[in-house]
Design a protein around this motif. Structure first.
Motif, mmCIF file in Angstrom:
data_model
loop_
_atom_site.group_PDB
_atom_site.id
_atom_site.type_symbol
_atom_site.label_atom_id
_atom_site.label_comp_id
_atom_site.label_asym_id
_atom_site.label_seq_id
_atom_site.Cartn_x
_atom_site.Cartn_y
_atom_site.Cartn_z
ATOM 1 N N SER A 39 0.838 -1.202 0.000
ATOM 2 C CA SER A 39 0.000 0.000 0.000
ATOM 3 C C SER A 39 0.872 1.251 0.000
ATOM 4 O O SER A 39 2.079 1.193 0.294
ATOM 5 N N GLN A 41 0.672 3.506 2.198
ATOM 6 C CA GLN A 41 1.108 3.655 3.590
ATOM 7 C C GLN A 41 2.367 2.840 3.859
ATOM 8 O O GLN A 41 3.270 3.298 4.548
ATOM 9 N N ASP A 42 2.433 1.631 3.301
ATOM 10 C CA ASP A 42 3.633 0.805 3.463
ATOM 11 C C ASP A 42 4.858 1.533 2.906
ATOM 12 O O ASP A 42 5.938 1.510 3.504
ATOM 13 N N VAL A 44 5.210 4.830 2.469
ATOM 14 C CA VAL A 44 5.465 5.985 3.344
ATOM 15 C C VAL A 44 6.251 5.524 4.578
ATOM 16 O O VAL A 44 7.225 6.173 4.973
ATOM 17 N N ASP A 45 5.860 4.409 5.154
ATOM 18 C CA ASP A 45 6.559 3.878 6.329
ATOM 19 C C ASP A 45 7.993 3.483 5.975
ATOM 20 O O ASP A 45 8.922 3.756 6.736
ATOM 21 N N SER A 50 6.014 9.653 7.305
ATOM 22 C CA SER A 50 4.741 9.909 7.992
ATOM 23 C C SER A 50 4.682 11.304 8.595
ATOM 24 O O SER A 50 3.675 12.002 8.483
ATOM 25 N N LEU A 53 4.079 13.870 5.967
ATOM 26 C CA LEU A 53 2.698 13.859 5.472
ATOM 27 C C LEU A 53 1.803 14.685 6.375
ATOM 28 O O LEU A 53 0.931 15.401 5.900
ATOM 29 N N SER A 54 2.033 14.597 7.673
ATOM 30 C CA SER A 54 1.203 15.367 8.602
ATOM 31 C C SER A 54 1.553 16.854 8.554
ATOM 32 O O SER A 54 0.819 17.677 9.077
ATOM 33 N N SER A 68 -6.275 8.846 0.317
ATOM 34 C CA SER A 68 -6.160 7.642 1.131
ATOM 35 C C SER A 68 -4.771 7.045 0.981
ATOM 36 O O SER A 68 -4.277 6.880 -0.132
ATOM 37 N N LYS A 69 -4.174 6.714 2.089
ATOM 38 C CA LYS A 69 -2.858 6.062 2.054
ATOM 39 C C LYS A 69 -3.007 4.543 1.995
ATOM 40 O O LYS A 69 -2.018 3.833 1.941
ATOM 41 N N GLU A 70 -4.240 4.058 1.985
ATOM 42 C CA GLU A 70 -4.477 2.616 1.944
ATOM 43 C C GLU A 70 -4.569 2.070 0.522
ATOM 44 O O GLU A 70 -4.715 0.873 0.335
#
Length: 88
Positions: A39, A41-42, A44-45, A50, A53-54, A68-70
């Protein structure tokens, strides 16, 4: 079991970094291999983004900004990490 191992498929994606992020990463463009089903998100991690992104970092996949990061990445995707734009 029938003696066959589960096959793991890989995909390759192109990642584009802009602005100060390119300097931080040491490159404006990289190609990485990922396990199919990875994903956003994966990713980004994996690159420890992270916190950025915030702070306003946006992500586009194939030219479309993602909310969506999913979302699951696909083979040959182009992922762009876009820093917030400041003007003056």
């Amino acid at each position: 079991m029938d003696g066959q191992a589960d096959e793991i498929s890989a995909i390759r994606v192109k990642i584009l970094f802009f602005g100060p992020l390119a300097e931080l990463m040491g490159s404006r463009e990289i190609v990485v291999s990922l396990i199919e089903g990875t994903s956003l998100q994966d990713l980004v991690d994996r690159f420890e983004l992270s916190e950025m992104l915030s702070s306003g970092l946006r992500v586009a996949i194939d030219g479309v900004i993602q909310d969506s990061k999913e979302v699951t990445l696909h083979d040959s995707a182009e992922i762009a990490f876009l820093p917030p734009v400041s003007g003056g």
